[in-house]
Scaffold this motif. Structure first.
Motif, mmCIF file in Angstrom:
data_model
loop_
_atom_site.group_PDB
_atom_site.id
_atom_site.type_symbol
_atom_site.label_atom_id
_atom_site.label_comp_id
_atom_site.label_asym_id
_atom_site.label_seq_id
_atom_site.Cartn_x
_atom_site.Cartn_y
_atom_site.Cartn_z
ATOM 1 N N LEU A 1 0.822 -1.206 0.000
ATOM 2 C CA LEU A 1 0.000 0.000 0.000
ATOM 3 C C LEU A 1 0.861 1.263 0.000
ATOM 4 C CD1 LEU A 1 -2.779 -0.914 2.605
ATOM 5 C CD2 LEU A 1 -3.119 -0.491 0.167
ATOM 6 N N SER A 2 1.910 1.258 0.800
ATOM 7 C CA SER A 2 2.693 2.477 1.014
ATOM 8 C C SER A 2 3.945 2.565 0.161
ATOM 9 C CB SER A 2 3.088 2.573 2.497
ATOM 10 O OG SER A 2 1.957 2.549 3.335
ATOM 11 N N CYS A 3 4.475 1.423 -0.287
ATOM 12 C CA CYS A 3 5.777 1.399 -0.980
ATOM 13 C C CYS A 3 5.769 0.560 -2.255
ATOM 14 C CB CYS A 3 6.864 0.831 -0.060
ATOM 15 S SG CYS A 3 6.976 1.550 1.573
ATOM 16 N N GLY A 4 4.593 0.235 -2.780
ATOM 17 C CA GLY A 4 4.529 -0.698 -3.903
ATOM 18 C C GLY A 4 5.327 -0.284 -5.124
ATOM 19 N N LEU A 5 5.304 0.990 -5.470
ATOM 20 C CA LEU A 5 6.067 1.458 -6.629
ATOM 21 C C LEU A 5 7.565 1.312 -6.387
ATOM 22 C CD1 LEU A 5 4.114 4.691 -7.628
ATOM 23 C CD2 LEU A 5 4.067 2.469 -8.775
ATOM 24 N N LEU A 6 7.996 1.651 -5.196
ATOM 25 C CA LEU A 6 9.412 1.541 -4.852
ATOM 26 C C LEU A 6 9.865 0.083 -4.884
ATOM 27 C CD1 LEU A 6 11.866 3.242 -3.901
ATOM 28 C CD2 LEU A 6 11.190 2.682 -1.573
ATOM 29 N N ASP B 1 2.312 6.062 6.033
ATOM 30 C CA ASP B 1 1.444 4.901 6.119
ATOM 31 C C ASP B 1 0.111 5.160 5.407
ATOM 32 O OD1 ASP B 1 3.138 5.613 8.335
ATOM 33 O OD2 ASP B 1 2.430 3.866 9.440
ATOM 34 N N VAL B 2 -0.159 4.366 4.383
ATOM 35 C CA VAL B 2 -1.452 4.388 3.694
ATOM 36 C C VAL B 2 -2.359 3.354 4.384
ATOM 37 C CG1 VAL B 2 -2.617 3.920 1.494
ATOM 38 C CG2 VAL B 2 -0.382 5.074 1.505
ATOM 39 N N ARG C 1 -0.628 -2.110 -8.894
ATOM 40 C CA ARG C 1 -2.069 -2.363 -8.890
ATOM 41 C C ARG C 1 -2.362 -3.864 -8.879
ATOM 42 N NH1 ARG C 1 -5.224 2.078 -9.572
ATOM 43 N NH2 ARG C 1 -4.196 3.970 -10.329
ATOM 44 N N ALA C 2 -1.581 -4.631 -9.618
ATOM 45 C CA ALA C 2 -1.775 -6.082 -9.616
ATOM 46 C C ALA C 2 -1.472 -6.660 -8.247
ATOM 47 C CB ALA C 2 -0.879 -6.729 -10.679
ATOM 48 N N ALA C 3 -0.418 -6.134 -7.597
ATOM 49 C CA ALA C 3 -0.084 -6.615 -6.251
ATOM 50 C C ALA C 3 -1.178 -6.249 -5.257
ATOM 51 C CB ALA C 3 1.260 -6.045 -5.812
ATOM 52 N N LEU C 4 -1.705 -5.037 -5.346
ATOM 53 C CA LEU C 4 -2.800 -4.640 -4.454
ATOM 54 C C LEU C 4 -4.024 -5.526 -4.650
ATOM 55 C CD1 LEU C 4 -2.691 -0.718 -4.541
ATOM 56 C CD2 LEU C 4 -2.109 -2.217 -2.639
ATOM 57 N N ASP C 5 -4.304 -5.888 -5.903
ATOM 58 C CA ASP C 5 -5.459 -6.734 -6.189
ATOM 59 C C ASP C 5 -5.323 -8.115 -5.545
ATOM 60 O OD1 ASP C 5 -6.739 -4.775 -7.642
ATOM 61 O OD2 ASP C 5 -6.064 -5.507 -9.592
#
Length: 235
Positions: free
Chosen positions: A19-24, A150-151, A193-197
């Motif tokens: 949620l908070s660091c997915g892009l990184l 924190d998200v 987005r795929a990881a969040l899903d």
């Protein structure tokens, strides 16, 4: 600055890191993600959050959530580490010393060049993990510690500013690290987005309105200890 840093992300719960660091994480394959609260309660129970996530009890919830986390981090080419502490909803929060000892072992095993930790916003579990990380940072001053916002709690009005003021009173300076500008490429966004899903149960609990705020810009703060007589008294 190293061209290929080895990152260790400390995550309170089974979704906070993405949620908070997915892009990184997506931009740094091989990142180790250590999640602190992954154990079910000693005696089975059913909490409001677990029921909202679609589970009948805590044993089913934590078993499924660990599997979701492994799936999500696999999509980001990250390595999961699950510490067997119980979160606040199971009424068995650990003490800070136990967390520090476990996280110290994790750092020793992962040998990161940078540690990502929660800023420690709102939720008692997040504050507890942040406190343990701050204690660990003082033990290992050679390793840079960077706090992520924190998200979803960072969206609460004034919560980030209040936390930064609290840290300053305790003698911690927080500066935005320009070198940690996150590459927001379309590929990395698709990966996040795929990881969040993959966190299907948690998305169910957040509901449509809550989900709308989950994918947001990532922000980080370089932390350092400021030694002064005033900060020493406030620590």
């Amino acid at each position: 600055m190293e061209s290929n840093p080895r990152l260790l992300v400390i995550s309170p719960h089974l979704d906070d890191a993405v949620l908070s660091c997915g892009l990184l994480i997506a931009a740094h394959p091989g990142t180790v993600v250590c999640t602190v609260f992954t154990a079910p309660p000693a005696e089975n129970m059913a909490t409001d959050w677990d029921r909202a996530s679609g589970f009948t009890d805590a044993l089913e919830a934590m078993r499924t959530r660990q599997a979701e986390d492994r799936e999500a981090l696999g999509l980001l080419s990250a390595t999961p580490v699950h510490l067997l502490f119980r979160d606040a909803q199971y009424q068995a929060s650990p003490d800070v010393d136990a967390l520090v000892a476990a996280l110290s072992r994790t750092v020793s095993n992962a040998k990161p060049t940078r540690v990502l930790m929660p800023l420690g916003l709102f939720h008692s579990d997040h504050v507890l993990v942040a406190s343990a990380c701050l204690a660990l940072m003082q033990r290992d001053p050679a390793t840079p510690f960077i706090a992520y916002e924190d998200v979803p709690y960072r969206h609460m009005p004034g919560v980030v500013q209040a936390r930064l003021c609290e840290l300053a009173k305790r003698g911690y300076a927080a500066d935005t690290p320009h070198a940690f500008d996150v590459p927001g490429t379309p590929q990395h966004e698709r990966m996040k987005r795929a990881a969040l899903d993959a966190y299907r149960s948690q998305l169910r609990a957040f509901g449509p309105e809550g989900r709308a705020s989950l994918f947001s810009a990532e922000r980080y703060w370089q932390l350092c200890r400021v030694e002064s007589s005033r900060s020493a008294q406030a620590a």
